[in-house]
Design a protein around this motif. Structure first.
Motif, short mmCIF file in Angstrom:
data_model
loop_
_atom_site.label_atom_id
_atom_site.label_comp_id
_atom_site.label_asym_id
_atom_site.label_seq_id
_atom_site.Cartn_x
_atom_site.Cartn_y
_atom_site.Cartn_z
N PHE A 28 25.08 52.94 68.76
CA PHE A 28 24.84 54.23 68.12
C PHE A 28 23.42 54.31 67.56
N SER A 45 31.88 56.18 73.17
CA SER A 45 32.46 55.34 72.13
C SER A 45 33.79 55.91 71.68
N SER A 46 34.26 55.42 70.54
CA SER A 46 35.54 55.87 70.02
C SER A 46 35.58 55.67 68.51
N THR A 67 29.12 64.98 70.84
CA THR A 67 30.26 64.10 70.56
C THR A 67 31.34 64.17 71.66
N ILE A 70 32.75 60.73 72.53
CA ILE A 70 33.24 59.87 71.45
C ILE A 70 34.71 60.25 71.24
N TYR A 101 36.55 50.91 68.97
CA TYR A 101 35.60 50.66 70.06
C TYR A 101 35.98 49.45 70.92
#
Length: 299
Positions: A28, A45-46, A67, A70, A101
């Motif tokens: 990030f 990502s998560s 986003t 994400i 993640y």
């Protein structure tokens, strides 16, 4: 030259300090800098379906950061890392296990992004500590149109020789620090000086660009033919969290724009040194980005 399209894969999380929390995670931090500097930057990502996850997504949306990639994980929490700084601003990390993640999948929109709209993918080693995210990354490695940038963060026990070997095999650019280079040297049984080891890695794994960062002593970059060594002038250090990610952002943009390694090294070192002068990894405003955006666009 048009801005390169760079995507990062891996963790977004909160760095938790004794006095509060700050947004972090190497992928990030890296891609946020890339986005601010080049106008492009996507993170795969998560976050968890929790308060931390909601805060992160709200902040990114308010900042204008994309986003769409994400994802919200309803089973696992948003990542956190406890950060303790020593007297010199050097951090010690305690990383929470089994975070969102760690369970990244290659969703259809992310696969399309990587195949059709990405020049280079950034990845590290922390998101590979779990088999789920590691398997997803190995699926991404098969996309033939991509270049790969690996930040070889060999922290704690979240790595193995096969993982490091695979990361080196697929990568066009590698960034690591002096301590990590020694670990790689020992892992592969290499002999010789620092430069000998770098040249061996470059030849054996066909790597275009290798960078070894040395903290306050600067960085050494090798492009397969020449070395460049540079050290920034001293600045006041608040904390060093995220300095390497700032360096990586300039290194990556410079590589894709085919900027001379001497110029890349100077700009990347100076940017990382300035990041050490702020709290956390991300500047609050755009003043610093405006300064360096001009530097990397001046050819």
């Amino acid at each position: 030259m048009k801005s390169p399209a760079i995507t990062a894969f891996g963790e977004i999380l909160y760095d938790v300090y004794p006095d509060g929390k700050r947004l972090g995670g190497a992928p990030f931090n890296f891609i946020y800098h890339v986005w601010k500097l080049s106008g492009k930057g996507i993170l795969i990502s998560s976050v968890g379906d929790d308060e931390n996850g909601k805060e992160i997504l709200n902040f990114l949306k308010s900042a204008g950061f994309n986003t769409d990639y994400i994802y919200i994980d309803k089973e696992h929490p948003t990542g956190t890392v406890n950060v303790e700084l020593d007297a010199n601003g050097i951090p010690r990390f305690t990383i929470s296990p089994e975070c969102s993640y760690d369970f990244l999948r290659l969703e259809a929109n992310a696969k399309k992004l990587l195949e059709d709209e990405t020049d280079l993918l950034y990845f590290g080693t922390l998101a590979q500590r779990s088999s789920a995210s590691r398997n997803t990354l190995e699926e991404i490695f098969k996309i033939g149109s991509l270049k790969f940038f690996c930040d070889l963060n060999l922290r704690h026990d979240f790595f193995s020789k096969p993982l490091v070997e695979k990361s080196l095999e697929v990568s066009d650019v590698i960034k690591l620090n002096e301590e990590e280079l020694l670990k790689v040297k020992s892992m592969f049984g290499y002999k010789g000086t620092e430069k000998d080891v770098i040249e061996l890695l470059s030849r054996e794994f066909d790597i275009d660009l290798i960078c070894v960062t040395k903290g306050a002593e600067g960085a050494l970059i090798f492009d397969g033919k020449d070395f460049d060594n540079y050290k920034s002038s001293p600045r006041k250090v608040v904390d060093t969290v995220g300095a390497g990610d700032a360096f990586s952002a300039i290194l990556c943009i410079g590589y894709l724009k085919r900027i001379d390694i001497g110029k890349i090294n100077r700009i990347a070192n100076d940017f990382a040194a300035d990041i050490c002068g702020i709290e956390g990894a991300i500047p609050a405003g755009d003043q610093l980005y405006n300064k360096y955006r001009n530097k990397i666009t001046e050819q």
